[in-house]
Design a protein around this motif. Structure first.
Motif, PDB file in Angstrom:
ATOM      1  N   THR A  53       0.831  -1.210   0.000  1.00 38.49           N
ATOM      2  CA  THR A  53       0.000   0.000   0.000  1.00 38.49           C
ATOM      3  C   THR A  53       0.862   1.256   0.000  1.00 38.49           C
ATOM      4  OG1 THR A  53      -1.766  -1.151   1.179  1.00 38.49           O
ATOM      5  CG2 THR A  53      -1.800   1.247   1.253  1.00 38.49           C
ATOM      6  N   LYS A  54       1.963   1.224   0.738  1.00 34.96           N
ATOM      7  CA  LYS A  54       2.852   2.372   0.812  1.00 34.96           C
ATOM      8  C   LYS A  54       3.414   2.739  -0.557  1.00 34.96           C
ATOM      9  CE  LYS A  54       6.694   4.152   3.583  1.00 34.96           C
ATOM     10  NZ  LYS A  54       7.707   3.831   4.617  1.00 34.96           N
ATOM     11  N   ARG A  55       3.623   1.732  -1.407  1.00 33.71           N
ATOM     12  CA  ARG A  55       4.148   2.003  -2.740  1.00 33.71           C
ATOM     13  C   ARG A  55       3.046   2.299  -3.754  1.00 33.71           C
ATOM     14  NH1 ARG A  55       9.415   0.782  -3.811  1.00 33.71           N
ATOM     15  NH2 ARG A  55      10.614  -0.187  -2.141  1.00 33.71           N
ATOM     16  N   LEU A  56       1.919   1.588  -3.622  1.00 38.06           N
ATOM     17  CA  LEU A  56       0.864   1.710  -4.620  1.00 38.06           C
ATOM     18  C   LEU A  56       0.013   2.958  -4.450  1.00 38.06           C
ATOM     19  CD1 LEU A  56      -0.529  -1.916  -5.073  1.00 38.06           C
ATOM     20  CD2 LEU A  56       0.773  -0.563  -6.713  1.00 38.06           C
ATOM     21  N   GLU A  61      -3.137   7.449  -6.600  1.00 46.34           N
ATOM     22  CA  GLU A  61      -3.668   8.799  -6.441  1.00 46.34           C
ATOM     23  C   GLU A  61      -3.236   9.703  -7.591  1.00 46.34           C
ATOM     24  OE1 GLU A  61      -2.325   9.970  -2.601  1.00 46.34           O
ATOM     25  OE2 GLU A  61      -4.018   9.036  -1.551  1.00 46.34           O
ATOM     26  N   ARG A  62      -2.011   9.514  -8.062  1.00 45.80           N
ATOM     27  CA  ARG A  62      -1.542  10.325  -9.184  1.00 45.80           C
ATOM     28  C   ARG A  62      -2.278   9.962 -10.475  1.00 45.80           C
ATOM     29  NH1 ARG A  62       3.231   9.228  -8.575  1.00 45.80           N
ATOM     30  NH2 ARG A  62       3.572   7.656 -10.185  1.00 45.80           N
ATOM     31  N   ILE A  63      -2.542   8.666 -10.667  1.00 43.20           N
ATOM     32  CA  ILE A  63      -3.222   8.224 -11.886  1.00 43.20           C
ATOM     33  C   ILE A  63      -4.701   8.617 -11.866  1.00 43.20           C
ATOM     34  CG2 ILE A  63      -3.946   6.178 -13.190  1.00 43.20           C
ATOM     35  CD1 ILE A  63      -1.351   4.849 -12.318  1.00 43.20           C
ATOM     36  N   LEU A  64      -5.330   8.508 -10.710  1.00 45.44           N
ATOM     37  CA  LEU A  64      -6.772   8.706 -10.615  1.00 45.44           C
ATOM     38  C   LEU A  64      -7.184  10.160 -10.423  1.00 45.44           C
ATOM     39  CD1 LEU A  64      -7.708   5.649  -8.361  1.00 45.44           C
ATOM     40  CD2 LEU A  64      -8.060   5.884 -10.826  1.00 45.44           C
ATOM     41  N   THR A  65      -6.240  11.043 -10.151  1.00 47.76           N
ATOM     42  CA  THR A  65      -6.585  12.447  -9.939  1.00 47.76           C
ATOM     43  C   THR A  65      -6.621  13.179 -11.267  1.00 47.76           C
ATOM     44  OG1 THR A  65      -5.527  12.417  -7.758  1.00 47.76           O
ATOM     45  CG2 THR A  65      -5.979  14.570  -8.736  1.00 47.76           C
ATOM     46  N   LEU A  87      -9.341   2.235   1.165  1.00 46.59           N
ATOM     47  CA  LEU A  87      -9.662   0.822   1.420  1.00 46.59           C
ATOM     48  C   LEU A  87      -8.563  -0.112   0.937  1.00 46.59           C
ATOM     49  CD1 LEU A  87     -13.437   0.723   0.357  1.00 46.59           C
ATOM     50  CD2 LEU A  87     -12.514   0.753   2.673  1.00 46.59           C
ATOM     51  N   LEU A  88      -7.517   0.420   0.325  1.00 44.88           N
ATOM     52  CA  LEU A  88      -6.484  -0.427  -0.272  1.00 44.88           C
ATOM     53  C   LEU A  88      -5.808  -1.320   0.763  1.00 44.88           C
ATOM     54  CD1 LEU A  88      -4.995  -1.071  -2.900  1.00 44.88           C
ATOM     55  CD2 LEU A  88      -3.358   0.743  -2.336  1.00 44.88           C
ATOM     56  N   LEU A  89      -5.434  -0.776   1.922  1.00 44.86           N
ATOM     57  CA  LEU A  89      -4.718  -1.559   2.934  1.00 44.86           C
ATOM     58  C   LEU A  89      -5.556  -2.717   3.476  1.00 44.86           C
ATOM     59  CD1 LEU A  89      -2.365  -2.129   4.825  1.00 44.86           C
ATOM     60  CD2 LEU A  89      -3.234  -0.334   6.345  1.00 44.86           C
ATOM     61  N   PRO A  90      -6.764  -2.495   4.006  1.00 41.54           N
ATOM     62  CA  PRO A  90      -7.513  -3.642   4.540  1.00 41.54           C
ATOM     63  C   PRO A  90      -7.912  -4.648   3.472  1.00 41.54           C
ATOM     64  CG  PRO A  90      -8.874  -1.669   4.542  1.00 41.54           C
ATOM     65  CD  PRO A  90      -7.500  -1.228   4.233  1.00 41.54           C
ATOM     66  N   LEU A  91      -8.176  -4.199   2.245  1.00 37.07           N
ATOM     67  CA  LEU A  91      -8.563  -5.147   1.198  1.00 37.07           C
ATOM     68  C   LEU A  91      -7.373  -5.996   0.760  1.00 37.07           C
ATOM     69  CD1 LEU A  91     -11.023  -3.072  -1.037  1.00 37.07           C
ATOM     70  CD2 LEU A  91     -11.535  -4.775   0.718  1.00 37.07           C
ATOM     71  N   LEU A  92      -6.194  -5.393   0.637  1.00 32.50           N
ATOM     72  CA  LEU A  92      -5.012  -6.188   0.323  1.00 32.50           C
ATOM     73  C   LEU A  92      -4.715  -7.188   1.436  1.00 32.50           C
ATOM     74  CD1 LEU A  92      -2.550  -3.579  -1.264  1.00 32.50           C
ATOM     75  CD2 LEU A  92      -3.704  -5.479  -2.414  1.00 32.50           C
TER      76      LEU A  92
END
Length: 444
Positions: A53-56, A61-65, A87-92
């Protein structure tokens, strides 16, 4: 542990039984090599999810903004997806835990600990969803008091037992019978359905209101029809979800029919009158109307029951739709229609009155809002008064002589200045007072 709780109340005995079961389960987990391996897999899954998550997250955020000024469909989709990045961290962690669960079940034949951890990650995701992502106040309340308690029961593994107990508890209302679970399901589904209905109605109304090629009355009728259709479908879906057959509503329908025949007939009459007004377009938003009782105002809003008028002094008048059908209503139609007004004035008897009409008509025609069609300004001789000769000038304008428009006042200024410039005297009342003194008799 062997405690004698036979003398204690039943609730204490039951709580003690649950506590003993929990202790035995926890001690089994703590002393089992399989449990320790599952704890290790849980920790590894969380650490791996945290590092990924720290890397993704910055990349996503850059791609989706999108650009702040972009309004395309793709930009709207990107903004929508962007709000779910937390939600990226708990889902991963949930995905990695699921993989670990398959491994432990294949090696040890058991995966209770890691399955519990997987449910914990889902609960964390639900909590993040409610606290950080959902911004709609109504949905936030549903998430806080319905979604999170359900997820807590699911995490503890007692959701199925709770549902079974609630299904066994029934409520009867006359010939209608349903379980407590059906009631809870109906409350949840009804809340979501009618919120979705309200949102859909707002979107549909906004779309219809932008259709400029449609008449205003047609747009309002389409909005009302869409509103009825949306909430009607939501009601039928709610009845189906709760398991209530529509035939069971026969008694309720009969009661509504009796109510319409007595206490609700006025409401029904106003609703039907509103539909007639929308169909015929006799009065719509923006029209200036005068009621039979002398009140007047601009229609600013139409509802199923009434029309709302705004007077020039800022007051709102709620007029039942039935009044527009059964009483006399003057519609000045302040939507580009021409209206005629007149201004009275007098001149002195010393004036050559044959010159007055041309002077006044030329002066009034200079006003930028005075129309030449359907008729140009017309100065007419009205009478021979006590103090002067009475005239009136008639003129046509688009709009109403009140509020932001002061046509009568402007025309009076033009008349005054034109008379003064041409040396015509504006008379004022003259009174002749005759003083009589009584005759005195000479006595002598």
């Amino acid at each position: 542990m062997d405690w004698d709780l036979s003398s204690q109340p039943e609730i204490v005995q039951r709580a003690a039984g649950y506590a003993i079961q929990g202790w035995e389960l926890a001690s089994g987990w703590l002393l089992s090599p399989a449990a320790w391996s599952q704890f290790a897999l849980l920790l590894a899954a969380f650490v791996l999810a945290w590092l990924l998550t720290k890397r993704l997250r910055p990349v996503l955020e850059r791609i989706l903004t999108p650009d702040a000024s972009s309004t395309s469909i793709l930009s709207t989709i990107r903004r929508f997806v962007l709000i779910f990045v937390p939600l990226l961290l708990p889902l991963l962690a949930w995905i990695f835990t699921g993989i670990g669960e398959q491994v432990t079940r294949s090696l040890f034949g058991s995966g209770a600990v890691i399955a519990f951890g997987k449910r914990v990650f889902l609960f964390i995701a639900a909590r993040i969803l409610v606290r950080e992502i959902i911004s709609e106040p109504f949905l936030k309340v549903l998430g806080r008091y319905i979604l999170l308690p359900i997820m807590a029961l699911y995490t503890l593994g007692i959701l199925d037992d709770s549902i079974t107990r609630l299904n066994e508890m029934t409520i009867s209302l006359g010939n209608i019978s349903f379980s407590v679970m059906a009631l809870i399901r109906g409350v949840i589904a009804g809340s979501l359905l009618f919120w979705l209905g309200r949102w859909s109605n707002d979107q549909t109304g906004s779309y219809i209101s932008r259709q400029e090629e449609m008449r205003p009355a047609t747009r309002q009728l389409a909005q009302k029809a869409a509103e009825l259709g949306i909430f009607g479908i939501a009601f039928l879906l709610l009845m189906s979800i709760m398991g209530i057959p529509l035939t069971s509503l026969a008694v309720l329908s009969g009661a509504i029919g009796v109510g319409l025949g007595f206490g609700l007939q006025k409401i029904a009459s106003n609703y039907i009158s509103g539909v007639i007004l929308l169909l015929e377009g006799q009065a719509t938003v923006g029209d200036f109307v005068e009621l039979d009782n002398g009140e007047a105002g601009t229609i600013v809003q139409t509802t199923a029951r009434a029309m709302i008028l705004e007077t020039f002094d800022g007051r709102w008048i709620v007029v039942p739709n039935e009044d527009f059908i059964t009483t006399r209503v003057v519609n000045y139609s302040d939507q580009g229609s021409a209206n005629r007004y007149e201004v009275d004035f007098s001149v002195s008897y010393n004036t050559d009155i044959n010159l007055v009409p041309d002077i006044i008509e030329a002066a009034v025609s200079k006003h930028p809002e005075v129309l030449q069609k359907p008729y140009p300004p017309d100065c007419e001789l009205r009478g021979l008064g006590d103090s002067g000769v009475d005239f009136a000038v008639e003129f046509w304008v688009n709009g109403l002589d009140d509020g932001k428009n002061k046509y009568t006042s402007d025309v009076l200024f033009l008349v005054w200045n034109a008379l003064k410039d041409n040396g015509i005297e504006i008379p004022y009342p003259h009174r002749v007072i005759e003083m009589r003194t009584p005759k005195t008799e000479n006595i002598g």
